[in-house]
Write a protein that holds these residues in place. Sequence first.
Motif, short mmCIF file in Angstrom:
data_model
loop_
_atom_site.label_atom_id
_atom_site.label_comp_id
_atom_site.label_asym_id
_atom_site.label_seq_id
_atom_site.Cartn_x
_atom_site.Cartn_y
_atom_site.Cartn_z
N THR A 56 70.82 10.05 -2.32
CA THR A 56 71.25 11.38 -2.77
C THR A 56 72.48 11.28 -3.67
N GLY A 57 72.43 11.99 -4.81
CA GLY A 57 73.59 12.04 -5.70
C GLY A 57 73.69 10.90 -6.69
N THR A 58 72.66 10.07 -6.80
CA THR A 58 72.73 8.92 -7.71
C THR A 58 72.11 9.22 -9.08
N GLY A 59 71.49 10.40 -9.23
CA GLY A 59 70.98 10.79 -10.55
C GLY A 59 69.48 10.79 -10.70
N VAL A 343 61.94 2.98 -11.43
CA VAL A 343 63.33 3.29 -11.76
C VAL A 343 64.09 3.38 -10.44
N GLN A 344 64.93 2.40 -10.19
CA GLN A 344 65.63 2.32 -8.91
C GLN A 344 67.11 2.64 -9.08
N HIS A 345 67.51 3.82 -8.61
CA HIS A 345 68.93 4.16 -8.56
C HIS A 345 69.56 3.53 -7.32
N GLY A 383 73.75 7.69 -12.70
CA GLY A 383 73.10 7.63 -14.02
C GLY A 383 72.76 6.22 -14.45
N GLU A 384 72.90 5.25 -13.54
CA GLU A 384 72.49 3.87 -13.80
C GLU A 384 71.30 3.54 -12.90
#
Length: 515
Positions: A56-59, A343-345, A383-384
């Motif tokens: 949660t919160g990683t984009g 796509v792994q945040h 956002g990475e």
Amino acid sequence: MAAKETFIQAIKDGYTFKGESVKIGAAMLDGEVVADAGIYLPLKTMNRHGLIAGATGTGKTKTLQMISEYLSDASVPVLLMDIKGDLSGIAAMGAVNDKVTDRYQKIAMEYKPAQFTTELLTLSDQKGVRLRATVSEFGPVLLSKILGLNDTQGGVVAMIFKYCDDNKMPLLDLKDFIKVLQYIGDEGKAEIEKTYGKISTTSTGTILRKVIELQQQGADIFFGEKSFEVDDLMRIDDKGCGVISVLRVTDLQDRPKLFSTFMLQMLAELYASCPEEGDLDKPKLIMFIDEAHLIFQEASEALLQQIETIIKLIRSKGIGIFFCTQNPMDIPPSVLAQLGLKVQHALRAFTAADRKVIKQTAENYPETTYYKTEDLITQLGIGEALITMLNEKGIPTPLAHVMLCSPRSRMDVLTDAEIDGIVTRSKLVAKYNQVIDSQSAYEILTAKLTEAAEKSAEDNTPKPGQKEEPSTFEKVANNTIVKSMVRTAGTTIVRSLLGALGLGGRTTRKKSGWF
């Protein structure tokens, strides 16, 4: 320096495509952005499905929004499942700020605020285009799997569909299905069993309970007319951009049964309706499913198999499915294996179980000499992400640590007034939001039972001038033989009572002066 140059060359070789592609960011090495190492998505393989995961919160949601924008620019229609309610802002212009400007400078891109043609959809009473499907469109097999029925119970459902087809009784909503289910177990049981075989009341009772469970999650709103046509998800606007359809399902988080029912029906309808396309230059539709664990949360084994089958086959129709979830382990391994883009945040390691998940996640990515994947997953900034995908030959690209673009549309929700504006301008609202209650199985069976009851009452009512038929009691009471038996029995009872009182017998009666 040599290692950096080798890295840049590896990224360029892996992420340069012959066909149309869109840039979504730039690769990073040792915590720094390498602007020359751009990361592109090839449109040709976007129908190979994908996964966007992270804590949660990683984009995650913003990544989903950003990819949707670039797909729309490339004339690819998009369907977004908005579980948290923060994707509607894609219909409004984004705003420039220092953070956004700095990010785009680092990845050697220009930020251009934009808004996108958006259609708001709903499964409930929220504002937007109402999505519905009829019971008949599900068919007996899919409906049985959704309800979690065994083979015997599924056979009863198949018989119900067959009976309704034979007697031209449409099954449109759950009210129709329940009425037929009750009919075959009661008034119509003899009729049904004569033609279709024996029916177990235990099976009909179990099916009814399963349907009621689905009703309790709001399925009555979903089942019915007018059925949504999947072609309306694949529209291009006047500017040549793909229309982005946002399905607002913020009120379904506590109703996973209904959500999974809708998703499976939507996938099945897309698969059945769309022709085989083979390998297209770009997909016909991309569907993003946010909070994807809700689909699998209460899914039976049969339902999981059905989803897996559709995911495997639907790509040949030019349709890509992307799952967005916090933990990649939320997705069944059989489905996870079908996802080409990953796509792994960032993931967070707070417990031993978290560390185990991180290790398993790292093992799902290609090996690389440039990163320590297991450690990097916990160190990614907002956002990475770690990214790998299939190139145009179906080969996985090198693993890349990427700084992603931010969305160009609003990264917030629409106001009520903005939502009203979109709904007012929508042509689909007028098409689908009118209430339709066509004559179907419920009305036909209700009329049939009413007619039978009226005929029975008429047969039992005496006609004018006709003597009323005596009741069974009256017939028995007026019978001469019965009358004689009653008199004999009465005399015997009186004698017995008199005897018990010491008044019985001829001598006693004389002495008493009775005779």
